[in-house]
Design a protein around this motif. Structure first.
Motif, PDB file in Angstrom:
ATOM      1  N   SER A 186     -10.920   5.910  -3.480  1.00 45.43           N
ATOM      2  CA  SER A 186     -10.513   5.226  -2.251  1.00 45.43           C
ATOM      3  C   SER A 186     -11.232   3.908  -2.067  1.00 45.43           C
ATOM      4  CB  SER A 186     -10.775   6.119  -1.036  1.00 45.43           C
ATOM      5  OG  SER A 186     -12.151   6.384  -0.890  1.00 45.43           O
ATOM      6  N   GLU A 204      -3.375  -0.025   5.688  1.00 48.92           N
ATOM      7  CA  GLU A 204      -4.070   1.017   4.950  1.00 48.92           C
ATOM      8  C   GLU A 204      -3.303   2.318   5.003  1.00 48.92           C
ATOM      9  OE1 GLU A 204      -7.991   1.226   6.538  1.00 48.92           O
ATOM     10  OE2 GLU A 204      -7.324   1.121   8.617  1.00 48.92           O
ATOM     11  N   THR A 205      -3.399   3.063   3.907  1.00 44.25           N
ATOM     12  CA  THR A 205      -2.754   4.365   3.804  1.00 44.25           C
ATOM     13  C   THR A 205      -3.334   5.098   2.611  1.00 44.25           C
ATOM     14  OG1 THR A 205      -0.641   5.538   3.585  1.00 44.25           O
ATOM     15  CG2 THR A 205      -0.864   3.495   2.354  1.00 44.25           C
ATOM     16  N   ALA A 240     -10.383   0.332  12.853  1.00 46.70           N
ATOM     17  CA  ALA A 240      -9.909  -0.253  11.596  1.00 46.70           C
ATOM     18  C   ALA A 240     -11.018  -1.115  11.006  1.00 46.70           C
ATOM     19  CB  ALA A 240      -8.655  -1.098  11.838  1.00 46.70           C
ATOM     20  N   ILE A 294      -4.619  -6.188   8.147  1.00 38.48           N
ATOM     21  CA  ILE A 294      -4.824  -5.173   7.110  1.00 38.48           C
ATOM     22  C   ILE A 294      -3.709  -4.142   7.190  1.00 38.48           C
ATOM     23  CG2 ILE A 294      -7.339  -5.443   7.118  1.00 38.48           C
ATOM     24  CD1 ILE A 294      -7.456  -2.786   8.697  1.00 38.48           C
ATOM     25  N   ARG A 308      -6.428   0.097   0.984  1.00 39.17           N
ATOM     26  CA  ARG A 308      -6.364  -0.922   2.027  1.00 39.17           C
ATOM     27  C   ARG A 308      -6.079  -2.271   1.394  1.00 39.17           C
ATOM     28  NH1 ARG A 308     -11.247  -0.772   3.470  1.00 39.17           N
ATOM     29  NH2 ARG A 308     -11.002   0.905   4.993  1.00 39.17           N
ATOM     30  N   SER A 310      -5.651  -6.562   2.570  1.00 37.19           N
ATOM     31  CA  SER A 310      -5.979  -7.461   3.680  1.00 37.19           C
ATOM     32  C   SER A 310      -5.608  -8.897   3.357  1.00 37.19           C
ATOM     33  CB  SER A 310      -7.469  -7.383   4.017  1.00 37.19           C
ATOM     34  OG  SER A 310      -8.254  -7.898   2.949  1.00 37.19           O
ATOM     35  N   VAL A 364       0.827  -1.210   0.000  1.00 40.02           N
ATOM     36  CA  VAL A 364       0.000   0.000   0.000  1.00 40.02           C
ATOM     37  C   VAL A 364       0.859   1.257   0.000  1.00 40.02           C
ATOM     38  CG1 VAL A 364      -1.961  -1.162   1.074  1.00 40.02           C
ATOM     39  CG2 VAL A 364      -0.290   0.027   2.532  1.00 40.02           C
TER      40      VAL A 364
END
Length: 327
Positions: free
Chosen positions: A318, A251-252, A169, A249, A256, A258, A127
């Motif tokens: 997103s 995320e940034t 989250a 997971i 995301r 997983s 990510v």
């Protein structure tokens, strides 16, 4: 091809799974101070404090998988001196730092192998490549219904109160939105990213609430008081209200990734087995998993073992994510 692999602590929960994952790929020998605990494997007695026994155990070995925390740097150095590949599943930053000081370069030594660290590192790297420079948040949700050994329970208790902070989250179904509490997994300390934090939750919401309360510094100091520490370990080791499902997971920047499945110990052992099988193609020296393999290729290979992977492909929106792979 790796023809003979020594698994130190091979009769533990992770070691047994790694041995099963290596069946048919290499001869497996499990070692430890209690070899009578081993089942369906060639087992030997090994105390890393005894040089003669260590020399004999490494004779004819191509790779070593370290599944305990006891002289890890010493074992890594002994392996690399002999040109033997070394793989370590430790999640303790101080232990990893010690192994990183080994500068022998006659064979590869791979750190951050498992679920957290390991899969988390690969997801975070993926990510962050899509959204460079953005803060990375890693969420680790473990199945509180899975039984773990005394060393794993002790590691969890030792980590209480060491990191502060919590956030929400979004985990894949069936877990959903959860509160995670920052915990001292090594990934956030070893990933070469400007701002990365790892939070822990359990699949049981009540167990997660207990974890959050225990993670407060004052409470953690009380729970780790030597006078009551045995009781604390028994308490944490005896809580099994959930399932064996897990999810991690990263995320940034609106993206995301997983990785989900069942059996944290099984997953860690299989990650280690995949790494062992790749050792002959890796460059010599000490490195972390995310610096040695392509995250997409490695994680996709793991889905053949019954895990599910979801990787984002681009940043147009997103909500854009890649296909779900696995079962």
């Amino acid at each position: 091809m790796t023809t003979k692999t020594l698994i130190v602590g091979g009769y533990g929960a992770v070691g047994r799974e790694a041995a099963a994952g290596l069946a048919g790929h290499t001869e497996v020998v499990v070692a430890g101070r209690n070899p009578d605990r081993a089942k369906h494997a060639h087992a030997i007695h090994l105390d890393l404090r005894e040089p003669a026994r260590l020399d004999a155990a490494l004779d004819g070995v191509d790779a070593v998988l370290m599944c305990v925390e006891a002289g890890n740097a010493r074992l890594a150095r002994a392996c690399l001196d002999r040109g033997i590949g070394y793989v370590d599943i430790t999640a303790t930053p101080s232990v990893i730092a010690e192994v990183e000081t080994v500068h022998v370069a006659d064979a590869p030594a791979v750190l951050s192998v498992g679920i957290a660290p390991g899969v988390t590192n690969l997801l975070a790297r993926h990510v962050s490549n899509l959204a460079p420079g953005e803060p990375v948040r890693i969420g680790v949700l473990l199945g509180s219904g899975e039984r773990h050994g005394t060393a794993a329970v002790a590691w969890t208790v030792d980590g209480l109160g060491r990191e502060q902070g919590s956030w929400t989250a979004d985990f894949p179904a069936p877990f959903g939105r959860r509160t995670v509490h920052r915990f001292p997994f090594s990934d956030q300390h070893t990933l070469k990213l400007p701002d990365v934090r790892t939070g822990l939750a359990l699949d049981s919401r009540s167990s997660t609430a207990l974890l959050g309360a225990a993670n407060r510094p004052a409470v953690a100091r009380f729970l780790k008081n030597p006078a009551i520490r045995p009781l604390t370990d028994r308490l944490f080791g005896g809580l099994h209200p959930g399932s064996d499902g897990f999810a991690v997971i990263a995320e940034t920047g609106g993206v995301r990734a997983s990785f989900t499945g069942h059996g944290q110990s099984r997953a860690t052992g299989l990650v280690a087995a995949h790494v062992i099988r790749r050792l002959p193609a890796l460059n010599p020296g000490v490195a972390h998993l995310e610096d040695l393999v392509d995250p997409t290729e490695f994680l996709t290979a793991l889905t053949a073992d019954g895990f599910e992977l979801q990787l984002p492909q681009h940043l147009k929106n997103s909500r854009d994510v890649g296909p779900m792979l696995g079962r």
